[in-house]
Design an enzyme around this catalytic site. Structure first.
Site, PDB file in Angstrom:
ATOM      1  N   GLU B  49       0.887  -1.151   0.000  1.00 45.17           N
ATOM      2  CA  GLU B  49       0.000   0.000   0.000  1.00 45.17           C
ATOM      3  C   GLU B  49       0.928   1.204   0.000  1.00 45.17           C
ATOM      4  O   GLU B  49       1.781   1.333   0.881  1.00 45.17           O
ATOM      5  CB  GLU B  49      -0.891  -0.039   1.255  1.00 45.17           C
ATOM      6  CG  GLU B  49      -2.008   0.962   1.257  1.00 45.17           C
ATOM      7  CD  GLU B  49      -3.112   0.659   0.247  1.00 45.17           C
ATOM      8  OE1 GLU B  49      -3.107  -0.433  -0.363  1.00 45.17           O
ATOM      9  OE2 GLU B  49      -3.967   1.520   0.063  1.00 45.17           O
ATOM     10  N   ASP B  60      -4.012  11.592   7.918  1.00 40.10           N
ATOM     11  CA  ASP B  60      -2.751  11.047   8.415  1.00 40.10           C
ATOM     12  C   ASP B  60      -2.238  11.763   9.652  1.00 40.10           C
ATOM     13  O   ASP B  60      -2.331  12.983   9.768  1.00 40.10           O
ATOM     14  CB  ASP B  60      -1.687  11.127   7.308  1.00 40.10           C
ATOM     15  CG  ASP B  60      -1.913  10.054   6.261  1.00 40.10           C
ATOM     16  OD1 ASP B  60      -1.960   8.877   6.645  1.00 40.10           O
ATOM     17  OD2 ASP B  60      -2.071  10.400   5.079  1.00 40.10           O
ATOM     18  N   TYR B 175     -10.768  -1.774   2.956  1.00 36.94           N
ATOM     19  CA  TYR B 175      -9.872  -1.220   3.988  1.00 36.94           C
ATOM     20  C   TYR B 175     -10.686  -1.048   5.268  1.00 36.94           C
ATOM     21  O   TYR B 175     -11.542  -0.173   5.368  1.00 36.94           O
ATOM     22  CB  TYR B 175      -9.302   0.125   3.534  1.00 36.94           C
ATOM     23  CG  TYR B 175      -8.104   0.597   4.343  1.00 36.94           C
ATOM     24  CD1 TYR B 175      -8.197   0.837   5.712  1.00 36.94           C
ATOM     25  CD2 TYR B 175      -6.870   0.797   3.722  1.00 36.94           C
ATOM     26  CE1 TYR B 175      -7.092   1.257   6.441  1.00 36.94           C
ATOM     27  CE2 TYR B 175      -5.756   1.229   4.449  1.00 36.94           C
ATOM     28  CZ  TYR B 175      -5.885   1.462   5.801  1.00 36.94           C
ATOM     29  OH  TYR B 175      -4.794   1.881   6.523  1.00 36.94           O
TER      30      TYR B 175
END
Lengths: 397, 268
Positions: B49, B60, B175
C-alpha cells in the site's frame, strides 16, 4: 443521504474521510431540526440581541465619497460584540453543539479572530474549547492567544505542514475524526464540507436581511450594489444571501490581491480560477500544477486562506456575483481613509471591500447606493499596521 | 484472476493472512524509496500500500505527514512516482500494488487521466482517503473502466447503508479501519473487530484488511484470528525509515526484520 443539497452547481460536496460522514450527517440533522424549533430560534435571536448587540447600525458615510451621485453606506458589523461578524455564527454553532449533546468544541484559527469568537461563545455557553493555530501564528498573534486563553480556551500550536491556517484546519479535522462523538468542529467560515457552507450562511443571514430593511427605510429602495470582502467568504455570503433573488442588486466580492495577482502572493482564488478540492469541498483553490496546495498571502490574516466557500464559487461561475481583487496597498489606503474621514478604524479585511467600493464611487455617473459590509473593526490590526506605516506615521495620506 | 484475487487464493491455500506494509513513494527520495519498496517485497510483503505525497493529508497522523513532507521537499511528483512504480512492477509482476492518496492529486488533471497513468504503471488499486462513498461515483466509474480496483473504507462507525454500498462496489479488498482518528501508532487499533468483519462478509464486501494503529506482530495475529484477510502497517513501517535516514543499509535491514516478523504473524 443528505437532506439538503450538498452541492452548489458543480461546487461543494463532502470530500472527507468516510469516518466523518456520520458526524456531518448528525450536524445536518441537528441544524435542520433547530431551524424548525422556535425555542432554538428564540435563544439564538435573544443572544444576538442582548449579548452580541444586534441589529448593527447602518451608517451613511459623510466625508469619504466626493462624487455627489453616490451614497456609500457601511453595515456596521464592526460594532458587534467581539468586533466582527464572526460572533453571529459561532453563537449559532455553539447552540447546535449543545443541542447535539456534545460538550467540547474544536476550532481552527488563522490570526486568532475565529478562535477568539469561538472562545467567547464557549465561555458563555459552558463548552470546553480547544483551538488549533499555526505555530507561526501563535508567535505573531500573542494578544489574540492571550484573549482566547483568558476566556478559557486551550490554544494548541500546529507545527505540521507550513504551520499556518490551512494546517490548523487539517489538524482540527484530524482531531475531529478521533473525537466526533463528544466534540463538535466549529468551522470558522462558509467553506469546508457540507453542511458547513449552509450552516455558516444561515447563521449570518441577518446581515443581509437587516441591510435590506435598513436601506429600504433610508432610501425607499434596494441598494444598487452590496460589497463584501471574501477570504473563506462568510461575511460576504451573509450579506449576499438575501439579495441573490434581487437581480437589480449587484453582489460584489472582493478578494485579497496581496502583492498583486501576477506575483503569486495573494489569496484571490476565484479571480485566478483554479478548481480543486481542499478541506472537504470542490471549489477554487490555490495549487501548483501537480495539485499540491499552495500558501495564500494577504496583509489581512482573515482573508489569507487558499480556498473559498463553494457557494461563492457557484455565484461566480453563474455570473450572479462579481469577484474582483484589491491589493494590500489599496486596502491599507482605504483603512487610513476611513479612519481619517469618518472616524472609523476598519479591519484590514473589510478595508478590501471598502477600497473597491471607493473605486466604484469614483466611476459612478448616475445615482448609486452602495453598501459595504464593514465586517470587523481594525483594533486587532493596529500592531501590524504600525509596523507597515512606521512608528513616525503622522497621519498624512 | 486479478493480482488481489490471486494473492488471496495463494494465501488461503497456505492458511495465511496478508501482511501489507505502507510507505510513502519517494520518501525520502525516489532512488532510496525504490530500494525500500523492493526490500519490502523481498522480505515477504504480500502486497504493498503506497502513498503519493500530498501537502494536506487530513487522514494522516504526524509520522506519515512527515514522510510526505520529506518526499515533497525532494521534488517528488506523481509522475516521478509512476515512473518508479513501473520499474517495480516490471521486477515483481505478481505483487498487488495499491495507492493511498488524496483527491486533489487525482482531480487536478482529471480522474481518467490519473487512473490511466496508474494503470499503465502497473497499479492494481486506488484508495482516495478523502472520497467517501457519497462522492465516489465518478471515481468508481473511471476505476471500473480502467480496470483499477477502487478500494473502499469500512469505518468502525459504518451504517448498514454504508456497508451495503461497500458490498455493491468494493473490488480488490476492503480497507477496514481499526479505530477512529488518523493514521499513527500513538493509538492502537481496537482489535478484534469481529462484529464488523462478520457484517462485511454478510454484505459480500471484498476481503477486509485491517489498518490504522497496527504496529506489532501480536496485533497482526489478533486481526487475522478475528477474521480479517490481512493487516496493513503504515506508521510503524514509516517510523523505521524516519529513524534510519542517514544509514540506508541499517534502514533496509531494520525493514527486513520488521516485515519478516509481521509476516510470520499472519499464519492462521
Amino acid at each position: 443521504m443528505n437532506q439538503l443539497d450538498s452541492k452548489f452547481g458543480e461546487f461543494g460536496g463532502m470530500y472527507v474521510p468516510e469516518l466523518l460522514i456520520p458526524a456531518l450527517d448528525q450536524l445536518e440533522k441537528a441544524f435542520l431540526d433547530a431551524k424548525d424549533d422556535p425555542a432554538f430560534q428564540q435563544e439564538f435571536t435573544s443572544l444576538l440581541k442582548d449579548y452580541a448587540g444586534r441589529p448593527t447600525a447602518m451608517t451613511l458615510t459623510r466625508n469619504l465619497v466626493s462624487n455627489p451621485k453616490v451614497k456609500l453606506y457601511l453595515k456596521r458589523e464592526d460594532l458587534l460584540h467581539g468586533g466582527a461578524h464572526k460572533t453571529n455564527q459561532v453563537l449559532g454553532q455553539a447552540l447546535l453543539t449543545k443541542r447535539m449533546g456534545k460538550t467540547e468544541v474544536i476550532a481552527e484559527t488563522g490570526a486568532g479572530q475565529h478562535g477568539t469568537a469561538t472562545a467567547l461563545a464557549c465561555a458563555l455557553l459552558g463548552l470546553k474549547c480547544r483551538i488549533y493555530m499555526g505555530a507561526k501564528d501563535v508567535e505573531r498573534q500573542a494578544p489574540n492567544v492571550f484573549r482566547m486563553r483568558l476566556m478559557g480556551a486551550e490554544v494548541i500550536p500546529v507545527n505540521a505542514g507550513s504551520g499556518t491556517l490551512k494546517d490548523a484546519v487539517n489538524e482540527a479535522l484530524r482531531d475531529w475524526s478521533a473525537n466526533y462523538d463528544k466534540a463538535h468542529y466549529l468551522l470558522g467560515t462558509a467553506a469546508g464540507p457540507h453542511p458547513f457552507p449552509h450552516i455558516v450562511r444561515e447563521f449570518h443571514l441577518m446581515i443581509g436581511e437587516e441591510t435590506r430593511a435598513q436601506i429600504l427605510e433610508k432610501e425607499g429602495r434596494l441598494p444598487d450594489a452590496v460589497v463584501a470582502c471574501v477570504g473563506g467568504g462568510s461575511n460576504a455570503i451573509g450579506m449576499f444571501a438575501d439579495f441573490i433573488d434581487e437581480p437589480s442588486v449587484r453582489l460584489i466580492g472582493v478578494e485579497p490581491g496581496g502583492k498583486g495577482l501576477h506575483t503569486g502572493e495573494h489569496g484571490a482564488t476565484i479571480c485566478t480560477g483554479s478548481k480543486g478540492i481542499l478541506h472537504g469541498a470542490y471549489t477554487y483553490i490555490m495549487q501548483d500544477k501537480e495539485g499540491q496546495i499552495e500558501e495564500s498571502y494577504s496583509v489581512s490574516a482573515g482573508l489569507d486562506y487558499p480556498a473559498v466557500g463553494p457557494q461563492h464559487a457557484h455565484l461566480a461561475a453563474t455570473g450572479r456575483a462579481e469577484y474582483v481583487s484589491v491589493t494590500d496597498e489599496e486596502a491599507l489606503n482605504a483603512f487610513q481613509l476611513l479612519a481619517r474621514k469618518e472616524g472609523i478604524i476598519p479591519a484590514l479585511e473589510s478595508s478590501h471591500a471598502l477600497a473597491h467600493a471607493l473605486n466604484m464611487a469614483d466611476e459612478a455617473d448616475e445615482e448609486t447606493v452602495i453598501v459595504v459590509n464593514l465586517s470587523g473593526r481594525g483594533d486587532k490590526d493596529l500592531g501590524h499596521v504600525i509596523k507597515i506605516l512606521g512608528e513616525d506615521f503622522n497621519g498624512s495620506l | 484472476m486479478d493480482r488481489y484475487e490471486a494473492m488471496f487464493a495463494r494465501l488461503n491455500d497456505k492458511n495465511e493472512g496478508a501482511f501489507v506494509p505502507f510507505v510513502m513513494v519517494g520518501d525520502p527520495d525516489i532512488e532510496t524509496s525504490e530500494k525500500i519498496i523492493c526490500q519490502l517485497i523481498e522480505s515477504g510483503a504480500d502486497a504493498l500500500e503506497l502513498g503519493i505525497p500530498y501537502s494536506d493529508p487530513i487522514a494522516d497522523g504526524p509520522t506519515i505527514q512527515a514522510a510526505a513532507i520529506r518526499a515533497l521537499e525532494n521534488g517528488v511528483t506523481p509522475g516521478k512516482c509512476f515512473e518508479m512504480l513501473a520499474r517495480v512492477r516490471a521486477k515483481y509482476p505478481d505483487t498487488p500494488i495499491g495507492l493511498l492518496l488524496y483527491s486533489n492529486l487525482v482531480v487536478v488533471h482529471g480522474i481518467d487521466h490519473f487512473y490511466g497513468l496508474a494503470k499503465d504503471a502497473g497499479v492494481d488499486s486506488i484508495l482516495v482517503a478523502d472520497v467517501p462513498l457519497r462522492e465516489a461515483k465518478p471515481f468508481l466509474d473511471v476505476a471500473n473502466q480502467t480496470g483499477v480496483a477502487q478500494i473502499l473504507i469500512a469505518p468502525p462507525n459504518a451504517t448498514e447503508e454504508t456497508l451495503q454500498q461497500i458490498g455493491e462496489h468494493s473490488r480488490g479488498y476492503t480497507y477496514l479501519l481499526g479505530r477512529a482518528g488518523v493514521t499513527g501508532v500513538e493509538t492502537a487499533a481496537d482489535v478484534p473487530a469481529e462484529a464488523l468483519i462478520s457484517k462485511l462478509s454478510d454484505y459480500q464486501c471484498a476481503p477486509p484488511i485491517l489498518g490504522f494503529g497496527i504496529s506489532t506482530p501480536a496485533q497482526v495475529t489478533t486481526a487475522i484470528q478475528a477474521g480479517a484477510a490481512g493487516a496493513i502497517s503504515g506508521s510503524a513501517t514509516v517510523n523505521i525509515i524516519a529513524k534510519h535516514l542517514d544509514d540506508l543499509p541499517a534502514m533496509l535491514e531494520a525493514l527486513n526484520s520488521f516485515v519478516s516478523d509481521m509476516k510470520s504473524a499472519t499464519a492462521k
